[in-house]
Design an enzyme around this catalytic site. Sequence first.
Site, short mmCIF file in Angstrom:
data_model
loop_
_atom_site.label_atom_id
_atom_site.label_comp_id
_atom_site.label_asym_id
_atom_site.label_seq_id
_atom_site.Cartn_x
_atom_site.Cartn_y
_atom_site.Cartn_z
N GLU A 83 0.70 -1.24 0.11
CA GLU A 83 -0.17 -0.09 0.03
C GLU A 83 0.90 1.23 -0.04
OE1 GLU A 83 -0.75 -2.40 2.35
OE2 GLU A 83 -2.81 -3.07 1.31
N TYR A 113 8.04 2.20 -7.28
CA TYR A 113 7.32 1.13 -7.27
C TYR A 113 6.78 0.73 -8.80
CZ TYR A 113 6.79 1.43 -2.04
OH TYR A 113 7.03 1.61 -0.94
C1 LIG Z 1 10.57 5.49 -1.27
C2 LIG Z 1 12.11 5.32 -0.90
C3 LIG Z 1 12.21 4.14 0.01
C4 LIG Z 1 12.89 5.36 -2.24
O1 LIG Z 1 14.09 5.24 -1.66
P1 LIG Z 1 15.45 5.64 -2.44
O2 LIG Z 1 16.77 5.00 -1.81
O3 LIG Z 1 15.48 7.25 -2.16
O4 LIG Z 1 14.92 5.32 -3.93
P2 LIG Z 1 16.26 5.26 -4.85
O5 LIG Z 1 17.28 6.23 -4.78
O6 LIG Z 1 16.41 3.93 -5.30
O7 LIG Z 1 15.28 5.64 -6.11
C5 LIG Z 1 14.55 4.84 -7.16
C6 LIG Z 1 13.71 5.62 -8.13
O8 LIG Z 1 12.44 5.84 -7.23
C7 LIG Z 1 12.07 7.22 -7.71
N1 LIG Z 1 12.22 8.34 -6.53
C8 LIG Z 1 12.88 8.14 -5.31
N2 LIG Z 1 12.84 9.26 -4.62
C9 LIG Z 1 12.36 9.96 -5.59
C10 LIG Z 1 11.83 11.50 -5.08
N3 LIG Z 1 12.08 12.32 -4.04
N4 LIG Z 1 11.23 12.25 -5.90
C11 LIG Z 1 10.75 11.58 -7.16
N5 LIG Z 1 10.85 10.29 -7.48
C12 LIG Z 1 11.57 9.56 -6.69
C13 LIG Z 1 12.72 7.59 -8.61
O9 LIG Z 1 12.01 7.02 -9.95
C14 LIG Z 1 14.19 6.91 -8.67
O10 LIG Z 1 14.82 6.34 -9.85
P3 LIG Z 1 15.76 7.69 -10.28
O11 LIG Z 1 16.76 7.97 -9.25
O12 LIG Z 1 16.62 6.69 -11.39
O13 LIG Z 1 14.85 8.65 -10.87
C15 LIG Z 1 12.59 6.66 0.28
O14 LIG Z 1 12.04 7.90 -0.22
C16 LIG Z 1 11.90 6.63 1.68
O15 LIG Z 1 12.27 5.79 2.44
N6 LIG Z 1 10.65 7.25 1.61
C17 LIG Z 1 10.03 7.53 3.18
C18 LIG Z 1 9.45 6.23 3.66
C19 LIG Z 1 8.45 5.80 2.62
O16 LIG Z 1 7.75 6.74 2.20
N7 LIG Z 1 8.36 4.46 2.31
C20 LIG Z 1 7.56 3.93 1.31
C21 LIG Z 1 6.17 3.81 2.33
S1 LIG Z 1 4.96 3.18 0.98
#
Ligand SMILES: CC(C)(COP(=O)(O)OP(=O)(O)OC[C@H]1O[C@@H](n2cnc3c(N)ncnc32)[C@H](O)[C@@H]1OP(=O)(O)O)[C@@H](O)C(=O)NCCC(=O)NCCS
Length: 153
Positions: free
Chosen positions: A110, A122
Site C-alpha cells: 500500500e 514502485y
Molecule cells: C521511497 C524510498 C524508500 C525510496 O528510496 P531511495 O533509496 O531514495 O530510492 P532510489 O534512490 O532507489 O530511487 C529509485 C527511484 O524512485 C523514484 N524516486 C525516489 N525518490 C524520489 C523522489 N524524491 N522524487 C521522485 N522520485 C523519486 C525515482 O524514480 C528513482 O529513480 P531515479 O533515481 O533513477 O530517478 C524513500 O524515499 C523513503 O524511505 N521514503 C520514506 C519512507 C516511505 O515513504 N516508504 C515507502 C512507504 S509506502
Amino acid sequence: MNAVPEPVFSFRPMNKADVAAIMPLERVLYTFPWTPGNFTDSLNAGYSCWVCEFGSVLVGYAVLMLGAGEAHVLNIAIGQDWQRQGIGRRFLQHLIKVAREYHADMMFLEVRPSNRAARRLYEDIGFNEMATRRGYYPAHDGREDAILMGLVL
Ligand SMILES: CC(C)(COP(=O)(O)OP(=O)(O)OC[C@H]1O[C@@H](n2cnc3c(N)ncnc32)[C@H](O)[C@@H]1OP(=O)(O)O)[C@@H](O)C(=O)NCCC(=O)NCCS
C-alpha cells in the site's frame, strides 16, 4: 601496500537490537511512524524483516509478510541522508528475490497517493495500481486513501 576495504551496502535480517537504530529514522521519515512494538511484533510474528547497512551504519529497513503464496511489503524506508542513491530500488529488488525464493506468485504493498517518491519507485520496478483502499491511513485532516499496488513475481 595494504588495501583498506571500502564499505559496501549489504542486506541482512533484522534483529531486536536493530530497533533502537531504526526508530530515529522511522520517526523522521513518517508523519505517523510505527512504534518500536510494531517492529518487535513483526519480528515475533516471523515476518521477513531486513536492514540495509553501509559498512556498519544502518541506512534502511524493510518488513515483508510472506504467506499463502503472497508477499506483502509492510514497510520499506531509507534514511533521508541516504536517499536518491539507488538503495531503495536495490532493497525492493532484494525483497522480490526473497519473495521468489519463498515461491510467492504476487507481491503487494500500500502507498499513500501523496507519496510521489515511493509511487515512482514502485512503478519503475513494475508494480501496477490494483485498487484504492478508502481511508486506510491516518492523516492530519482525517484519513488518507491507500493505493494497493501489485507485482506478478
Ligand atoms: C521511497 C524510498 C524508500 C525510496 O528510496 P531511495 O533509496 O531514495 O530510492 P532510489 O534512490 O532507489 O530511487 C529509485 C527511484 O524512485 C523514484 N524516486 C525516489 N525518490 C524520489 C523522489 N524524491 N522524487 C521522485 N522520485 C523519486 C525515482 O524514480 C528513482 O529513480 P531515479 O533515481 O533513477 O530517478 C524513500 O524515499 C523513503 O524511505 N521514503 C520514506 C519512507 C516511505 O515513504 N516508504 C515507502 C512507504 S509506502
